[in-house]
Write a protein that holds these residues in place. Structure first.
Motif, short mmCIF file in Angstrom:
data_model
loop_
_atom_site.label_atom_id
_atom_site.label_comp_id
_atom_site.label_asym_id
_atom_site.label_seq_id
_atom_site.Cartn_x
_atom_site.Cartn_y
_atom_site.Cartn_z
N VAL A 93 -3.07 -4.22 4.52
CA VAL A 93 -4.40 -4.22 3.91
C VAL A 93 -4.26 -4.20 2.38
O VAL A 93 -3.95 -3.17 1.79
CB VAL A 93 -5.23 -3.01 4.38
CG1 VAL A 93 -6.61 -3.03 3.74
CG2 VAL A 93 -5.34 -3.00 5.90
N PRO A 94 -4.47 -5.35 1.73
CA PRO A 94 -4.38 -5.40 0.27
C PRO A 94 -5.71 -5.03 -0.38
O PRO A 94 -6.78 -5.40 0.11
CB PRO A 94 -4.02 -6.86 0.00
CG PRO A 94 -4.60 -7.62 1.14
CD PRO A 94 -4.67 -6.68 2.33
N ALA A 125 -6.07 0.52 7.53
CA ALA A 125 -4.61 0.35 7.43
C ALA A 125 -3.84 1.34 8.29
O ALA A 125 -2.61 1.39 8.21
CB ALA A 125 -4.18 0.51 5.96
N ASP A 126 -4.52 2.11 9.13
CA ASP A 126 -3.83 3.10 9.97
C ASP A 126 -2.74 2.42 10.81
O ASP A 126 -2.97 1.36 11.39
CB ASP A 126 -4.85 3.78 10.89
CG ASP A 126 -4.25 4.98 11.62
OD1 ASP A 126 -3.26 5.56 11.12
OD2 ASP A 126 -4.78 5.34 12.69
N LYS A 127 -1.55 3.01 10.83
CA LYS A 127 -0.35 2.48 11.49
C LYS A 127 0.21 1.25 10.77
O LYS A 127 1.08 0.55 11.29
CB LYS A 127 -0.61 2.11 12.96
CG LYS A 127 -1.27 3.20 13.78
CD LYS A 127 -0.42 4.43 13.89
CE LYS A 127 -1.08 5.47 14.79
NZ LYS A 127 -0.35 6.77 14.77
N LEU A 164 -1.04 0.05 3.25
CA LEU A 164 -2.10 -0.15 2.28
C LEU A 164 -1.46 -0.54 0.96
O LEU A 164 -0.65 0.20 0.41
CB LEU A 164 -2.93 1.12 2.11
CG LEU A 164 -4.10 1.03 1.12
CD1 LEU A 164 -5.15 0.05 1.63
CD2 LEU A 164 -4.74 2.40 0.91
N PHE A 165 -1.82 -1.72 0.47
CA PHE A 165 -1.27 -2.23 -0.78
C PHE A 165 -2.30 -2.08 -1.89
O PHE A 165 -3.34 -2.76 -1.88
CB PHE A 165 -0.86 -3.69 -0.62
CG PHE A 165 -0.39 -4.33 -1.90
CD1 PHE A 165 0.63 -3.77 -2.65
CD2 PHE A 165 -0.97 -5.51 -2.36
CE1 PHE A 165 1.06 -4.36 -3.83
CE2 PHE A 165 -0.54 -6.11 -3.53
CZ PHE A 165 0.48 -5.53 -4.27
N ILE A 169 2.03 3.61 1.76
CA ILE A 169 1.39 3.23 0.50
C ILE A 169 2.38 2.45 -0.37
O ILE A 169 3.47 2.94 -0.67
CB ILE A 169 0.90 4.46 -0.28
CG1 ILE A 169 -0.10 5.28 0.55
CG2 ILE A 169 0.27 4.03 -1.60
CD1 ILE A 169 -1.40 4.58 0.83
N ILE A 170 1.97 1.24 -0.75
CA ILE A 170 2.71 0.46 -1.74
C ILE A 170 1.74 0.12 -2.85
O ILE A 170 0.66 -0.40 -2.60
CB ILE A 170 3.30 -0.83 -1.14
CG1 ILE A 170 4.25 -0.51 0.03
CG2 ILE A 170 4.06 -1.62 -2.21
CD1 ILE A 170 4.82 -1.74 0.72
N SER A 171 2.10 0.47 -4.07
CA SER A 171 1.23 0.19 -5.21
C SER A 171 1.87 -0.86 -6.09
O SER A 171 3.07 -1.15 -5.99
CB SER A 171 0.96 1.47 -6.01
OG SER A 171 2.17 2.06 -6.43
N ALA A 172 1.06 -1.44 -6.97
CA ALA A 172 1.58 -2.45 -7.90
C ALA A 172 0.74 -2.45 -9.17
O ALA A 172 -0.45 -2.10 -9.15
CB ALA A 172 1.56 -3.83 -7.26
N THR A 173 1.37 -2.82 -10.27
CA THR A 173 0.65 -2.92 -11.54
C THR A 173 1.43 -3.81 -12.50
O THR A 173 2.65 -3.92 -12.39
CB THR A 173 0.45 -1.52 -12.16
OG1 THR A 173 -0.23 -1.66 -13.41
CG2 THR A 173 1.78 -0.82 -12.40
N ASN A 174 0.70 -4.44 -13.41
CA ASN A 174 1.36 -5.20 -14.47
C ASN A 174 1.40 -4.39 -15.76
O ASN A 174 1.77 -4.91 -16.81
CB ASN A 174 0.66 -6.55 -14.70
CG ASN A 174 -0.80 -6.39 -15.08
OD1 ASN A 174 -1.29 -5.29 -15.30
ND2 ASN A 174 -1.51 -7.51 -15.15
N LYS A 175 1.00 -3.12 -15.66
CA LYS A 175 1.04 -2.22 -16.81
C LYS A 175 2.20 -1.24 -16.67
O LYS A 175 2.74 -1.04 -15.58
CB LYS A 175 -0.28 -1.45 -16.93
CG LYS A 175 -1.48 -2.31 -17.28
CD LYS A 175 -2.73 -1.45 -17.46
CE LYS A 175 -3.92 -2.30 -17.88
NZ LYS A 175 -5.14 -1.48 -18.07
#
Length: 333
Positions: free
Chosen positions: A196-197, A234-236, A239-240, A279-285
């Motif tokens: 789930v993005p 996003a259970d199981k 979550l992006f 949980i996977i996070s992302a940023t360009n900062k």
């Protein structure tokens, strides 16, 4: 007596055939009781046949052998006839990481009744490592690149997929952060669940909490019915959180609480809801800079940045341009 002798001979012959295969073989009944575990399976996993026969395949190994990708992870098995193929990472009895390619098929009886499953698997760890060492692996989980920096990214994806620690992917816009996140999800134990993005920048500040955590009926004007948020969806699975640096500070507090407790409350609700989400996070900062500016909570930064992965921009890996061009031309054919 003749029938019994023949039965024993048939079983011994079957075991002899299975033990001479160069593929690992494991089979189990609908209640996950292991009935077959050949020599190659013992060699790959480090577990002896007597360690596993008659035991639950989700309990005998250090984690479910399927990597939680089969249909037996819930209370009621829901495995339909057919074949599934997927990569899986395991930890051997001696504590070593191994990457396998697994094929799973249903076992059916004379009347097509479901009897269990049989899986064959091969160890591709050394092949993968040699490709990385020779820097000739140009496509991994849909990510294109042969530069040394990309080979290291491939290795990191494989390694972090084994564990459920939060991953923070950084890099310029367009470097493929979502592709990396999906690759981790796909080969991890959460790969059978939803990916789930969420683009945190694109959600208006007034509704971001509702989008992520959901709301109950009547929580605010227009909340005419209860709604699931992205965490429940996003259970199981995974979550992006893309552009995570854009989350409002109020929402950051609630995200931090989830990472600490594994549960949350919907907007307007009082009931705690628990979900199993990677949980996977992302940023360009630069999140550390955002912390110093007061835009991002320091405690949340350390919770999210457990495993950092940085993607280099294409201008720093110019040798990949011909490979990417060839890939896109082939896609366009």
């Amino acid at each position: 007596m003749i029938d019994l002798t023949q039965s024993i001979l048939d079983r011994d012959n079957l075991n002899l055939v299975l033990d001479n295969l160069k593929l690992g073989i494991i089979a189990h009944t609908p209640d996950r009781t292991i009935t077959v575990f050949n020599k190659e399976a013992q060699k790959i996993t480090g577990y002896l046949k007597e360690d596993v026969i008659g035991r639950d395949c989700h309990m005998v190994f250090q984690a479910p052998f399927c990597g939680k990708k089969c249909s037996f992870c819930d209370t009621t098995p829901n495995f339909t006839s057919g074949t599934k193929e997927y990569p899986v990472n395991i930890i051997t009895k001696d504590g070593f990481d191994r990457q396998l390619e697994m094929t799973v098929s249903a076992i059916t009886g004379k009347n097509n009744e479901f009897k269990g499953v049989i899986a064959s698997f091969k160890d591709v760890t050394e092949t993968f490592n040699l490709s990385l060492k020779a820097e000739n692996l140009s496509n991994f989980a849909g990510i294109i690149g042969k530069e040394k920096a990309m080979q290291e990214i491939f290795r990191q994806i494989r390694d972090v997929a084994l564990y459920n620690y939060p991953v923070n992917v950084t890099g310029d816009t367009g470097t493929g952060k979502e592709r990396v996140a999906y690759a981790i999800h796909d080969i991890s134990s959460y790969g059978n669940g939803a990916f789930v993005p969420v683009n945190c920048r694109a959600i208006p500040e007034g509704i971001v909490e509702s989008e992520l955590f959901g709301h109950v009926k009547g929580a605010f004007s227009g909340a005419v019915k209860e709604r699931k948020g992205r965490f429940e969806l996003a259970d199981k699975g995974t979550l992006f959180l893309d552009e995570v640096a854009e989350l409002p500070l109020k929402t950051q507090v609630k995200l931090l609480r989830f990472l600490e407790e594994g549960s949350f409350e919907k907007v307007g609700g009082e009931k705690k809801i628990s979900v199993d989400v990677r949980i996977i996070s992302a940023t360009n900062k630069n999140l550390k800079d955002e912390v110093n500016k007061g835009n991002f909570r320091e405690d949340l930064y350390y919770r999210l940045d457990v495993i950092p992965i940085h993607l280099p921009p294409l201008r720093h890996r110019k040798n990949d341009i011909p490979i990417l061009a060839a890939h896109f031309l082939k896609e366009a054919e």
